[in-house]
Design a protein around this motif. Structure first.
Motif, short mmCIF file in Angstrom:
data_model
loop_
_atom_site.label_atom_id
_atom_site.label_comp_id
_atom_site.label_asym_id
_atom_site.label_seq_id
_atom_site.Cartn_x
_atom_site.Cartn_y
_atom_site.Cartn_z
N SER A 113 3.20 10.40 -7.03
CA SER A 113 4.16 10.83 -8.07
C SER A 113 3.46 11.02 -9.41
O SER A 113 3.82 11.93 -10.18
N THR A 114 2.45 10.22 -9.72
CA THR A 114 1.69 10.39 -10.96
C THR A 114 0.91 11.70 -10.94
O THR A 114 0.87 12.43 -11.94
N ILE A 115 0.29 12.01 -9.81
CA ILE A 115 -0.46 13.26 -9.69
C ILE A 115 0.47 14.46 -9.85
O ILE A 115 0.16 15.40 -10.58
N ILE A 116 1.62 14.41 -9.20
CA ILE A 116 2.58 15.51 -9.31
C ILE A 116 3.09 15.62 -10.74
O ILE A 116 3.25 16.72 -11.28
N PHE A 119 0.82 -1.22 0.00
CA PHE A 119 0.00 0.00 0.00
C PHE A 119 0.86 1.27 0.00
O PHE A 119 0.54 2.25 -0.66
N PHE A 120 1.95 1.22 0.74
CA PHE A 120 2.85 2.37 0.78
C PHE A 120 3.48 2.63 -0.58
O PHE A 120 3.56 3.77 -1.05
N ILE A 121 3.90 1.60 -1.27
CA ILE A 121 4.48 1.74 -2.61
C ILE A 121 3.42 2.25 -3.59
O ILE A 121 3.69 3.10 -4.44
N ALA A 122 2.19 1.74 -3.46
CA ALA A 122 1.10 2.20 -4.33
C ALA A 122 0.80 3.68 -4.07
O ALA A 122 0.55 4.46 -5.01
N LEU A 123 0.82 4.09 -2.81
CA LEU A 123 0.59 5.49 -2.46
C LEU A 123 1.66 6.39 -3.07
O LEU A 123 1.36 7.44 -3.63
N ILE A 124 2.91 5.98 -3.01
CA ILE A 124 4.01 6.75 -3.60
C ILE A 124 3.82 6.86 -5.11
O ILE A 124 4.02 7.91 -5.71
N ALA A 125 3.41 5.76 -5.75
CA ALA A 125 3.19 5.77 -7.20
C ALA A 125 2.05 6.71 -7.57
O ALA A 125 2.15 7.48 -8.55
#
Length: 175
Positions: free
Chosen positions: A24-27, A15-21
């Protein structure tokens, strides 16, 4: 690594890796928009472009007044008064055109304070315009058969009226 040994550790890591992805996509997709908004903090409240034009017009009137007066007739107090009026007008224009980003961050309260500041600066500008008009009127030659009461300067109630009065008085001074 105690996190990986717990029964929810691997799930939390995924979940943490998915949140980072996702972040980063939004940014990546919207980062340019956010950067533009940060650079254009002053675009939230647009200043009146006529104010700057009116200030420049008044400065041109003061320049024309100083050119009309020969150096021999221009005493030191008059030249200092013209220079002080020009300085006040330029500082007024700079103050009018710059808004603090902190005020914009306050939202409606900050926008209200900006509008109140602009109204106060417009009143100062009207006062400077009236001083300019009074200076122009005081330099007009005395016409034969003219009462002193006819030469009394009347303060204008609006910026447009003051600008027109000053232009007309300057035109009469030239003629």
């Amino acid at each position: 690594m105690k996190i990986l040994k717990s029964e929810n550790g691997i799930r939390d890591l995924i979940f943490f890796i998915a949140l980072i992805a996702i972040v980063s996509t939004i940014i990546e997709r919207n980062g340019e928009i956010y950067e533009r908004q940060l650079r254009n903090l002053y675009a939230v409240h647009e200043v009146n472009p006529n104010f700057g034009r009116d200030v420049r017009k008044t400065i041109k009137q003061l320049d024309a007044l100083s050119e009309l007066m020969p150096a021999a007739e221009m005493d030191e107090t008059l030249s200092k008064k013209i220079a002080a009026l020009k300085t006040d007008l330029l500082s007024l224009k700079d103050t009018y055109e710059t808004n603090s980003p902190a005020l914009l961050a306050l939202g409606p309260i900050g926008t209200t304070s900006i509008v109140l500041k602009e109204a106060e600066l417009e009143q100062k500008f009207l006062r400077l315009l009236n001083e300019t008009g009074q200076l122009i009127t005081s330099l007009m030659p005395h016409q034969p058969g003219e009462n002193q009461a006819e030469r009394v300067f009347e303060h204008a109630q609006s910026i447009e009226t003051a600008l027109n009065n000053n232009s007309n008085a300057l035109g009469r001074l030239v003629a």
